[in-house]
Design an enzyme around this catalytic site. Structure first.
Site, PDB file in Angstrom:
ATOM      1  N   GLY A  16       9.778   6.153   5.381  1.00 55.77           N
ATOM      2  CA  GLY A  16      10.890   6.228   6.295  1.00 55.77           C
ATOM      3  C   GLY A  16      10.304   5.137   7.266  1.00 55.77           C
ATOM      4  O   GLY A  16      11.110   4.456   8.277  1.00 55.77           O
ATOM      5  N   PHE A  17       9.063   5.173   7.805  1.00 51.42           N
ATOM      6  CA  PHE A  17       8.861   3.983   8.879  1.00 51.42           C
ATOM      7  C   PHE A  17       8.759   2.448   8.270  1.00 51.42           C
ATOM      8  O   PHE A  17       8.990   1.740   9.233  1.00 51.42           O
ATOM      9  CB  PHE A  17       7.201   4.379   9.284  1.00 51.42           C
ATOM     10  CG  PHE A  17       7.030   5.309  10.158  1.00 51.42           C
ATOM     11  CD1 PHE A  17       7.877   5.443  11.484  1.00 51.42           C
ATOM     12  CD2 PHE A  17       6.216   6.597   9.746  1.00 51.42           C
ATOM     13  CE1 PHE A  17       7.531   6.379  12.320  1.00 51.42           C
ATOM     14  CE2 PHE A  17       6.119   7.506  10.809  1.00 51.42           C
ATOM     15  CZ  PHE A  17       6.762   7.625  11.921  1.00 51.42           C
ATOM     16  N   GLY A  18       8.780   2.281   7.280  1.00 49.28           N
ATOM     17  CA  GLY A  18       8.909   1.094   6.638  1.00 49.28           C
ATOM     18  C   GLY A  18       7.602   0.974   5.465  1.00 49.28           C
ATOM     19  O   GLY A  18       7.488   1.834   4.568  1.00 49.28           O
ATOM     20  N   ASP A  32       0.692  13.797  15.209  1.00 48.89           N
ATOM     21  CA  ASP A  32       0.939  13.676  13.964  1.00 48.89           C
ATOM     22  C   ASP A  32      -0.402  14.000  12.942  1.00 48.89           C
ATOM     23  O   ASP A  32      -0.753  13.297  12.140  1.00 48.89           O
ATOM     24  CB  ASP A  32       1.653  12.476  13.161  1.00 48.89           C
ATOM     25  CG  ASP A  32       2.344  12.727  11.993  1.00 48.89           C
ATOM     26  OD1 ASP A  32       2.602  13.956  11.626  1.00 48.89           O
ATOM     27  OD2 ASP A  32       2.913  11.573  11.443  1.00 48.89           O
ATOM     28  N   LEU A  84       0.721  -1.176   0.114  1.00 49.82           N
ATOM     29  CA  LEU A  84      -0.027  -0.032  -0.124  1.00 49.82           C
ATOM     30  C   LEU A  84       0.910   1.085  -0.071  1.00 49.82           C
ATOM     31  O   LEU A  84       0.276   2.290  -0.598  1.00 49.82           O
ATOM     32  CB  LEU A  84      -0.824   0.080   1.148  1.00 49.82           C
ATOM     33  CG  LEU A  84      -2.000  -1.023   1.270  1.00 49.82           C
ATOM     34  CD1 LEU A  84      -2.911  -1.081   2.687  1.00 49.82           C
ATOM     35  CD2 LEU A  84      -3.154  -1.173   0.180  1.00 49.82           C
ATOM     36  N   VAL A 134       3.774  -0.844   4.323  1.00 48.43           N
ATOM     37  CA  VAL A 134       2.635  -0.986   4.726  1.00 48.43           C
ATOM     38  C   VAL A 134       1.864  -2.152   3.589  1.00 48.43           C
ATOM     39  O   VAL A 134       1.674  -1.695   2.237  1.00 48.43           O
ATOM     40  CB  VAL A 134       1.736   0.288   4.925  1.00 48.43           C
ATOM     41  CG1 VAL A 134       0.173  -0.172   5.377  1.00 48.43           C
ATOM     42  CG2 VAL A 134       2.277   1.143   5.805  1.00 48.43           C
TER      43      VAL A 134
END
Length: 665
Positions: A350-352, A465, A346, A354
């Protein structure tokens, strides 16, 4: 056959004309009930309403009963039934069931979970429902003012009980109320008695082996004549969501204008056996053959097992056992995402990454976020907060379902939002533009979700956020605030101690750049930027725009100072918007974006402004526009707040936030 039909027709005519319905089921073998959904009668003669995840079941007496035959006043009635609620997984919370009096025995629009398969977000609480119910509630829903997750309640047209009490019964011999657990799996007896002359509704509960207590659990004065229609149905309803639960009814008695017959407890069926079945004779006789076959295949099986163990190995420490119900197995998530294939991807940032997934057993659609972590420091505290956030329940929040740890990865599991993120509709899909009514409804939904986080949950939650890309749209285009990866929890009344500045440039309050300390006021500042983003159809910082229009809040302030604030409205909408609502949202966005934290409203005040229960302060007299322009143009700090669009500490994360938990690519 003709004689049977004639007798049944005469019974219906008799029940309709006399109004004194009287029936009893000591078990449900051969019972003529109107059932739908998952409801069925088991081979033991037990009425089973639901038994798995994502189910709803209804079972009603098939004949309409004339509750108001002549004078328009609801007659007295009495009913009692024996029930049991059995959880497949004892530590996993579930939803309850209800005895229902309704003008209809079918609820095609009824939703799962806390809606009990009767109501949905659009009709819950409507007086046109003409529904009364006695709920056996096993789930705490703060939005409906539930007292706990184990109570009996009297509901009228919705899910907010007019009267409720913890599940308990009055001990006739010892005196006082003794607690019961509705999800204990034990059989319980419940009586409902209504006096039409006195408008008195009594609800009494006891274990099956205890006679009816002298004192009811609930006694409420309620005029059902103003609520119920004349010809109505009586029956039961229940629903489940992510947790499997068995809702059983073992016997039922009902009478109009009199006391319902007592159930013959000795004739009630036994609950179906839970757990593994007894070994068959065939298995016992063939056991030697099975052993030989097993021995022959064990070598290859061990090899496959070891490979599978290595492939699906997880990190599981002793302290995680307390979070068991919220932990998913890596194998289930691997299967759900088809091995984390790119076709299910999806978003990336930076977080990874999805991924979209479908859980193998429940078939629930989820979004799985894979986060890499190099250090175990603080992991226990982080997991604890993730599990706490998983207990958040609000219709305008994306549900965080749980987590999984494997090697150097942390996987978070969320509800899947089929329509993706809001910013895709604002900026990426010019041919799928949102109408103003949709935008205003999304704004109010996000405001309600943020109010719940700040004031209405058991702890204070700072989201840290808030932005359009973190607002997800469900299948009805309702806005849900999601992505709690930066959220922090605090006890109400305490001073948040966060000193690490995180968030997204363009949404950071000025004081964050000086102290790095997040508060509810910094969330409100980000919400103000979000309001302008939705109303103007522009990002808070747009380097492609002219110097005068690059900073959205400055540009809107300038439009307001010139007396032409509506010029800031999204040009793609033309004139297709409510001018009064548009002006309110734009001014409220400026007020929430005030450079001075003390001047910003709370989220409760924001909701009062949006609902027109309170008037905005006179912006022309408080110097707001001048303060914003002066601060943004003269303060060095503001350049720290708005230099570019990336996540502090997580570079290049903006691409993931626009599609997380959603169907966006």
């Amino acid at each position: 056959m003709f004689l049977k039909l004639l007798i049944w027709f005469l019974l219906i005519r008799y029940a309709s004309s006399e109004g004194d319905a009287d029936f009893i089921y000591n078990g449900f073998h051969g019972a003529n009930l109107s059932m739908d959904g998952a409801a069925k009668i088991t081979s033991e003669g037990v009425l089973l309403l639901t038994q798995s995840t994502h189910q709803k079941g209804h079972a009603f007496y098939p004949i309409r009963l004339p509750f108001k035959p002549s004078n328009g006043k609801v007659q007295s009635f009495s009913t009692n039934f024996v029930f049991a609620i059995v959880l497949q997984y004892p530590n996993v919370s579930s939803f309850g069931a209800a005895f229902v009096i309704s003008p209809s025995k079918e609820f095609p629009q009824g939703e799962l979970g806390n809606y009990l398969g009767i109501f949905n977000p659009n009709n819950v609480g409507n007086s046109t429902n003409h529904i009364a119910a006695i709920e056996l509630d096993t789930y705490l829903n703060p939005e409906y003012d539930d007292i706990n997750d184990n109570h009996i309640g009297i509901d009228i047209n919705g899910l907010k009980s007019i009267s409720s009490a913890p599940a308990s019964y009055f001990g006739n011999m010892s005196g006082g109320f003794k607690n019961l657990s509705l999800i204990s799996g034990e059989q319980m007896h419940l009586w409902v008695d209504y006096n039409g002359d006195q408008n008195q509704l009594n609800v009494t509960l006891s274990p099956i082996n205890v006679p009816k207590p002298d004192r009811p659990l609930l006694s409420s004065t309620v005029n059902l004549s103003s609520i119920l229609l004349d010809d109505i149905y009586v029956g039961f309803s229940s629903s489940t969501r992510t947790a499997p639960v068995y809702h059983y009814i073992l016997g039922w008695s009902f009478k109009m204008n009199g006391q319902a017959q007592a159930l013959d407890l000795s004739r009630l069926p036994k609950l179906p056996r839970m757990g593994p079945k007894k070994k068959s004779k065939l298995l016992i006789i063939g056991l030697p053959v099975i052993v030989v076959f097993f021995t022959f295949t064990v070598i290859s099986a061990v090899g496959l097992f070891v490979r599978s163990k290595i492939k699906f190995a997880e990190v599981l420490e002793d302290w995680e056992h307390e979070f068991g119900p919220h932990r998913f197995s890596y194998k289930d998530l691997f299967m759900a995402t088809k091995g984390f294939k790119d076709s299910e991807l999806l978003g990336v940032g930076g977080f990874g990454r999805v991924y979209r997934g479908v859980l193998p057993v429940s078939r629930l659609e989820v979004a799985v976020k894979r986060i890499s972590h190099e250090s175990r420091q603080g992991m226990r505290e982080f997991i604890s907060e993730i599990v706490s956030l998983g207990r958040l329940r609000h219709r305008n929040l994306v549900q965080l379902l749980g987590y999984c740890r494997r090697k150097r990865e942390l996987l978070l599991v969320y509800d899947f939002m089929p329509n993706g993120s809001l910013d895709r509709f604002l900026f990426d899909h010019p041919n799928s533009m949102l109408s103003w009514n949709q935008r205003f409804r999304i704004i109010k939904g996000v405001a309600l979700g943020l109010l719940y986080l700040h004031e209405e949950w058991e702890q204070l939650v700072l989201h840290r956020d808030i932005k359009a890309s973190n607002v997800l749209l469900d299948n009805e285009m309702n806005g849900r605030l999601g992505d709690f990866g930066l959220a922090r929890l605090y006890d109400h009344g305490t001073d948040p101690q966060t000193t690490h500045m995180v968030g997204t440039f363009g949404y950071l309050a000025p004081e964050l750049t000086r102290r790095g300390k997040a508060t509810t006021s910094t969330d409100v500042f980000a919400f103000g930027a979000f309001l302008l983003e939705v109303a103007c159809g522009r990002r808070p910082i747009d380097p492609r725009s002219s110097m005068e229009e690059e900073m959205l809040v400055e540009w809107v302030s300038e439009c307001w100072r010139r007396g032409k604030i509506l010029e800031a409205a999204d040009r793609k909408m033309g004139q297709e918007y409510n001018e009064e609502q548009m002006e309110l949202v734009l001014k409220l966005g400026l007020l929430c974006s005030h450079p001075v934290a003390a001047e910003r409203p709370s989220m409760r005040q924001v909701m009062q402004f949006l609902d027109r229960d309170a008037c905005l302060p006179d912006l022309s007299s408080d110097g707001l526009g001048a303060a914003i322009l002066s601060h943004h143009k003269g303060s060095d700090d503001i350049h720290l707040s708005y230099p570019s669009s990336f996540e502090l500490g997580f570079p290049n994360s903006s691409s993931i936030e626009g599609s997380v938990l959603s169907g966006g690519r």
